[in-house]
Write a protein that holds these residues in place. Structure first.
Motif, PDB file in Angstrom:
ATOM      1  N   VAL A 197      35.249  71.894 111.722  1.00  0.00           N
ATOM      2  CA  VAL A 197      35.594  72.495 110.425  1.00  0.00           C
ATOM      3  C   VAL A 197      35.716  74.014 110.568  1.00  0.00           C
ATOM      4  CG1 VAL A 197      34.757  72.882 108.065  1.00  0.00           C
ATOM      5  CG2 VAL A 197      34.475  70.623 109.128  1.00  0.00           C
ATOM      6  N   GLY A 198      34.724  74.638 111.206  1.00  0.00           N
ATOM      7  CA  GLY A 198      34.682  76.101 111.264  1.00  0.00           C
ATOM      8  C   GLY A 198      35.674  76.702 112.251  1.00  0.00           C
ATOM      9  N   TYR A 199      35.770  76.107 113.447  1.00  0.00           N
ATOM     10  CA  TYR A 199      36.597  76.722 114.500  1.00  0.00           C
ATOM     11  C   TYR A 199      37.986  76.093 114.628  1.00  0.00           C
ATOM     12  CZ  TYR A 199      32.832  79.562 116.506  1.00  0.00           C
ATOM     13  OH  TYR A 199      31.851  80.505 116.709  1.00  0.00           O
ATOM     14  N   LEU A 200      38.031  74.733 114.628  1.00  0.00           N
ATOM     15  CA  LEU A 200      39.328  74.099 114.949  1.00  0.00           C
ATOM     16  C   LEU A 200      40.304  74.133 113.787  1.00  0.00           C
ATOM     17  CD1 LEU A 200      38.710  70.931 117.148  1.00  0.00           C
ATOM     18  CD2 LEU A 200      39.183  73.297 117.834  1.00  0.00           C
ATOM     19  N   ALA A 201      39.785  73.934 112.562  1.00  0.00           N
ATOM     20  CA  ALA A 201      40.704  73.834 111.417  1.00  0.00           C
ATOM     21  C   ALA A 201      41.643  75.045 111.340  1.00  0.00           C
ATOM     22  CB  ALA A 201      39.926  73.624 110.126  1.00  0.00           C
ATOM     23  N   PRO A 202      41.124  76.287 111.414  1.00  0.00           N
ATOM     24  CA  PRO A 202      42.050  77.421 111.331  1.00  0.00           C
ATOM     25  C   PRO A 202      42.861  77.667 112.611  1.00  0.00           C
ATOM     26  CG  PRO A 202      39.762  78.208 111.359  1.00  0.00           C
ATOM     27  CD  PRO A 202      39.716  76.717 111.395  1.00  0.00           C
ATOM     28  N   ALA A 203      42.413  77.100 113.763  1.00  0.00           N
ATOM     29  CA  ALA A 203      43.097  77.398 115.036  1.00  0.00           C
ATOM     30  C   ALA A 203      44.184  76.383 115.354  1.00  0.00           C
ATOM     31  CB  ALA A 203      42.063  77.431 116.174  1.00  0.00           C
ATOM     32  N   ARG A 204      44.152  75.198 114.717  1.00  0.00           N
ATOM     33  CA  ARG A 204      45.020  74.110 115.190  1.00  0.00           C
ATOM     34  C   ARG A 204      46.507  74.348 114.923  1.00  0.00           C
ATOM     35  NH1 ARG A 204      43.380  69.005 114.713  1.00  0.00           N
ATOM     36  NH2 ARG A 204      41.203  69.133 114.116  1.00  0.00           N
ATOM     37  N   VAL A 205      46.846  75.334 114.083  1.00  0.00           N
ATOM     38  CA  VAL A 205      48.267  75.629 113.861  1.00  0.00           C
ATOM     39  C   VAL A 205      48.876  76.421 115.026  1.00  0.00           C
ATOM     40  CG1 VAL A 205      48.184  75.583 111.330  1.00  0.00           C
ATOM     41  CG2 VAL A 205      47.679  77.721 112.551  1.00  0.00           C
ATOM     42  N   ARG A 206      48.024  76.950 115.906  1.00  0.00           N
ATOM     43  CA  ARG A 206      48.558  77.782 117.000  1.00  0.00           C
ATOM     44  C   ARG A 206      49.381  76.942 117.973  1.00  0.00           C
ATOM     45  NH1 ARG A 206      42.686  80.444 118.037  1.00  0.00           N
ATOM     46  NH2 ARG A 206      42.532  81.406 115.989  1.00  0.00           N
ATOM     47  N   LYS A 207      50.543  77.486 118.349  1.00  0.00           N
ATOM     48  CA  LYS A 207      51.436  76.736 119.251  1.00  0.00           C
ATOM     49  C   LYS A 207      50.849  76.637 120.661  1.00  0.00           C
ATOM     50  CE  LYS A 207      55.929  77.181 117.093  1.00  0.00           C
ATOM     51  NZ  LYS A 207      55.491  77.754 115.821  1.00  0.00           N
ATOM     52  N   ASN A 208      49.992  77.595 121.019  1.00  0.00           N
ATOM     53  CA  ASN A 208      49.446  77.605 122.385  1.00  0.00           C
ATOM     54  C   ASN A 208      48.166  76.781 122.512  1.00  0.00           C
ATOM     55  OD1 ASN A 208      48.233  79.582 120.717  1.00  0.00           O
ATOM     56  ND2 ASN A 208      47.370  80.616 122.509  1.00  0.00           N
ATOM     57  N   LEU A 209      47.722  76.138 121.406  1.00  0.00           N
ATOM     58  CA  LEU A 209      46.535  75.274 121.465  1.00  0.00           C
ATOM     59  C   LEU A 209      46.945  73.820 121.203  1.00  0.00           C
ATOM     60  CD1 LEU A 209      43.448  74.696 121.557  1.00  0.00           C
ATOM     61  CD2 LEU A 209      43.386  75.177 119.107  1.00  0.00           C
ATOM     62  N   THR A 210      46.652  72.956 122.185  1.00  0.00           N
ATOM     63  CA  THR A 210      46.922  71.526 122.002  1.00  0.00           C
ATOM     64  C   THR A 210      45.593  70.788 121.992  1.00  0.00           C
ATOM     65  OG1 THR A 210      48.930  71.815 123.294  1.00  0.00           O
ATOM     66  CG2 THR A 210      48.208  69.539 122.931  1.00  0.00           C
ATOM     67  N   ILE A 211      45.392  69.965 120.967  1.00  0.00           N
ATOM     68  CA  ILE A 211      44.163  69.166 120.892  1.00  0.00           C
ATOM     69  C   ILE A 211      44.549  67.723 121.174  1.00  0.00           C
ATOM     70  CG2 ILE A 211      42.242  68.435 119.408  1.00  0.00           C
ATOM     71  CD1 ILE A 211      42.833  71.031 117.734  1.00  0.00           C
ATOM     72  N   ARG A 212      43.921  67.139 122.207  1.00  0.00           N
ATOM     73  CA  ARG A 212      44.283  65.764 122.573  1.00  0.00           C
ATOM     74  C   ARG A 212      43.061  64.869 122.446  1.00  0.00           C
ATOM     75  NH1 ARG A 212      48.051  64.637 127.855  1.00  0.00           N
ATOM     76  NH2 ARG A 212      47.140  62.581 128.126  1.00  0.00           N
ATOM     77  N   PRO A 213      42.944  64.153 121.310  1.00  0.00           N
ATOM     78  CA  PRO A 213      41.784  63.272 121.113  1.00  0.00           C
ATOM     79  C   PRO A 213      41.959  61.954 121.860  1.00  0.00           C
ATOM     80  CG  PRO A 213      43.197  63.180 119.198  1.00  0.00           C
ATOM     81  CD  PRO A 213      43.850  64.140 120.166  1.00  0.00           C
ATOM     82  N   GLU A 214      40.884  61.148 121.830  1.00  0.00           N
ATOM     83  CA  GLU A 214      40.879  59.814 122.456  1.00  0.00           C
ATOM     84  C   GLU A 214      41.389  59.868 123.892  1.00  0.00           C
ATOM     85  OE1 GLU A 214      41.828  56.558 119.550  1.00  0.00           O
ATOM     86  OE2 GLU A 214      42.193  58.299 118.271  1.00  0.00           O
ATOM     87  N   THR A 215      41.013  60.937 124.564  1.00  0.00           N
ATOM     88  CA  THR A 215      41.383  61.155 125.958  1.00  0.00           C
ATOM     89  C   THR A 215      40.093  61.416 126.726  1.00  0.00           C
ATOM     90  OG1 THR A 215      43.428  62.174 125.191  1.00  0.00           O
ATOM     91  CG2 THR A 215      42.812  62.568 127.490  1.00  0.00           C
ATOM     92  N   THR A 216      39.722  60.480 127.584  1.00  0.00           N
ATOM     93  CA  THR A 216      38.433  60.574 128.282  1.00  0.00           C
ATOM     94  C   THR A 216      38.631  61.144 129.678  1.00  0.00           C
ATOM     95  OG1 THR A 216      37.668  58.656 127.056  1.00  0.00           O
ATOM     96  CG2 THR A 216      36.404  59.247 129.015  1.00  0.00           C
ATOM     97  N   VAL A 217      37.930  62.208 129.977  1.00  0.00           N
ATOM     98  CA  VAL A 217      38.007  62.784 131.318  1.00  0.00           C
ATOM     99  C   VAL A 217      37.138  61.946 132.251  1.00  0.00           C
ATOM    100  CG1 VAL A 217      37.437  64.798 132.727  1.00  0.00           C
ATOM    101  CG2 VAL A 217      38.565  65.079 130.503  1.00  0.00           C
ATOM    102  N   LEU A 218      37.752  61.433 133.317  1.00  0.00           N
ATOM    103  CA  LEU A 218      37.027  60.586 134.264  1.00  0.00           C
ATOM    104  C   LEU A 218      36.379  61.433 135.344  1.00  0.00           C
ATOM    105  CD1 LEU A 218      39.725  57.762 134.567  1.00  0.00           C
ATOM    106  CD2 LEU A 218      37.777  57.880 132.993  1.00  0.00           C
ATOM    107  N   ARG A 219      37.100  62.464 135.814  1.00  0.00           N
ATOM    108  CA  ARG A 219      36.544  63.358 136.835  1.00  0.00           C
ATOM    109  C   ARG A 219      37.390  64.603 136.938  1.00  0.00           C
ATOM    110  NH1 ARG A 219      38.980  62.355 142.235  1.00  0.00           N
ATOM    111  NH2 ARG A 219      40.819  61.101 141.805  1.00  0.00           N
TER     112      ARG A 219
END
Ligand SMILES: Cc1cc2nc3c(=O)[nH]c(=O)nc-3n(C[C@H](O)[C@H](O)[C@H](O)COP(=O)(O)OP(=O)(O)OC[C@H]3O[C@@H](n4cnc5c(N)ncnc54)[C@H](O)[C@@H]3O)c2cc1C
Length: 507
Positions: A197-219
């Motif tokens: 709520v505090g950090y991502l909501a205002p930042a997610r409109v930026r073209k240089n920030l991509t948020i990729r959910p449901e993506t699990t880092v294996l290694r």
């Protein structure tokens, strides 16, 4: 190829991604195993409801052994916002002395003077924002309940504290403060102001920030002594390699060491046991697990109608120092407006050990990325820890027997009889001490000559360029406060370094 991949959109990861992407020329990819609610109006109730924790709907389903005899659930947030999205929203800072102790480990950036600007930058303190040690313009809104909004339990707690001789403490985040008062909370009404709520909501409109959910880092991937990216499993089950100039692991104190070990960065014997090729022997990964052991007194009220599970569970706090201790504010006592099941009216008072000497460990159960790690906390096996938590529990029982709390109590449900000796309390603590849900220290910061240190004071992994760690796992030990604000502060510092001094990270 991205400039920066941040693994885990939790307390630290959200702050890092938001701060690093303030430079429009820096591309940032934020990977999160859990779901993302990009439109705040679609946030499910368990995530908006800051009156209580969300335990199961957005959780990793881990278990741990707080003491040797028991295995119990160990919640960790699995959603954008991470554990900040499911927690109690207590917004407490560590003590200045915690950070002076970090600095004494040859980590000068982490002394109180180094961390205070980041603590100020992250907050918008609605009550004390004008004070020189507070901030009034940060992404995380903090306020305290006034007496007019407090339940009977919390008003009674403050009155009992006064009659037991504890001073009033209007601002528990005053670096010189101690005593009883309202708990600082990152809530607005019922809304938990998580890092999503505090950090991502205002930042997610930026073209240089991509948020990729449901993506699990294996290694993490390593070639010729350099980290080159991460291997991920996507929502559809496909496995993919993603490349970056810098990978920042912010998967939290449980998953960060697990990812490191599965990547061949960990204790050699353990990696070999699971047939994981050793990239670098790092004996400190998974060790040095630190947390806040706690034990509650639970009570049945005379008037069951005072128990309302939809009211805020926490509103007040007592920060104080154990008898004979040289660690200021090494104990906490907290009133819980309700406890247990909805159909059994109960409330509780918890005693919490805030400065822990003992350490636990986290080991891999298997190389399978879906297998939960094994977490042994070993609470209160250290005699100093045991003695101070026993003393704290005695103080909690004193609260239960002091008016006006005692007037509210029909009977004490736990401990049975309500009047144990110190030896009996020690037995209860050794058996039943639980966690404050504040694990940290499992990939600790330290100088390269410290074999157990995993990263340096900028979070850079010892011996592997292009990889940094920044989350609760790099804390050398648990601070004397609930850990969310300190995890965000770590994200603020590393995010700010990425923005203003990228060369530190080879960018
Ligand atoms: C129930 C509960 C109540 C708490 N109450 C409070 C409180 O009131 N006040 C307080 O100060 N502290 C509280 N805490 C502790 C506090 O929330 C944590 O210390 C803090 O959030 C830790 O931040 P972090 O960034 O280290 O990890 P997290 O916030 O846990 O973030 C880690 C993120 O990484 C993601 N992740 C993990 N593995 C992978 C992977 N392989 N691939 C992709 N993503 C991954 C996770 O899903 C998560 O989003 C509580 C914690 C819990 C669980």
């Amino acid at each position: 190829m991205h400039d920066v991949i941040v693994v885990g959109a939790g307390s630290s990861g959200c702050a890092i991604a938001a701060r690093a992407s303030e430079d429009p020329n820096r591309t940032v990819l934020l990977l999160e195993a859990g779901p993302d609610y990009s439109d705040l109006s679609t946030l499910p109730f368990d995530l908006t409801n800051g009156h209580n924790n969300s335990y199961t709907a957005h959780d990793w389903k881990f278990a741990h052994n707080p003491t040797r005899q028991r295995e119990v659930r160990f919640p960790r947030g699995r959603v954008t916002g991470g554990s900040s999205a499911v927690n109690t929203a207590i917004a407490l800072r560590g003590m200045p002395e915690d950070f002076e102790e970090w600095a004494e480990l040859s980590l000068p950036e982490w002394g109180w003077r180094g961390v205070l600007p980041a603590y100020r930058r992250l907050e918008r303190d609605l009550d004390f924002g004008e004070r020189d040690y507070h901030g009034d313009a940060g992404p995380i809104t903090i306020r305290r309940y006034p007496p007019s909004e407090m339940s009977l339990q919390h008003l009674s707690f403050l009155e009992a504290a006064r009659s037991l001789g504890y001073p009033d403490c209007p601002d528990a985040n005053d670096p010189d403060g101690w005593g009883a008062g309202p708990q600082p909370m990152n809530k607005l009404g019922q809304l938990r102001v998580s890092c999503a709520v505090g950090y991502l909501a205002p930042a997610r409109v930026r073209k240089n920030l991509t948020i990729r959910p449901e993506t699990t880092v294996l290694r993490v991937l390593a070639e010729s002594g350099r980290c080159t990216g991460v291997e991920v499993r996507n929502r559809d089950g496909s496995v993919e390699e993603l490349r970056a100039k810098l990978v920042v692991l912010s998967a939290g104190a449980i998953m960060t060491p697990a990812i490191l070990m599965r990547s061949g960065l960990g204790p050699k014997e353990q990696l070999e046991r699971h047939s994981i090729p050793v990239v670098r022997h790092m004996p400190g990964v998974g060790q040095n697990l630190s947390d806040h052991p706690a034990l509650s007194v639970t009570m049945k009220p005379k008037d069951p109608s005072i128990i309302d599970h939809d009211m805020p569970i926490i509103q007040t706090i007592l920060r104080y120092t154990a008898e004979g201790s040289d660690k200021r504010n090494d104990l906490q006592i907290e009133m819980l407006s309700f406890s247990g099941k909805r159909d059994q009216p109960q409330f509780a008072i918890a005693g919490v050990l805030e400065y822990q000497h003992g350490r636990g460990e986290l080991v891999l159960a298997s190389a399978d990325p879906d297998a939960a790690p094994v977490i042994h906390q070993q609470f209160c096996e250290d005699e100093t820890d045991l003695k101070r938590l026993v003393g704290c529990y005695r103080d909690v029982l004193r609260f239960a027997r002091t008016k006006p709390i005692s007037d509210m109590v029909e009977n004490i449900d736990f401990p049975r009889g309500g009047n144990p000796t110190d030896d009996e309390i020690a037995g209860l603590v050794r058996r039943f001490a639980g966690s404050g849900y504040h694990p940290c220290g499992t990939a600790k910061m330290g100088v390269a000559s410290d074999d157990m240190a995993v990263v340096d004071q900028h979070g850079r992994c010892h011996g592997l360029d292009g990889l940094a760690v920044a989350d609760a796992s790099i804390m050398p030990f648990v601070p004397r406060a609930n850990t969310n604000l300190t995890a965000i502060m770590i994200g603020e510092k590393v995010g700010e370094w990425l923005r203003t001094r990228p060369a530190i990270y080879g960018l």
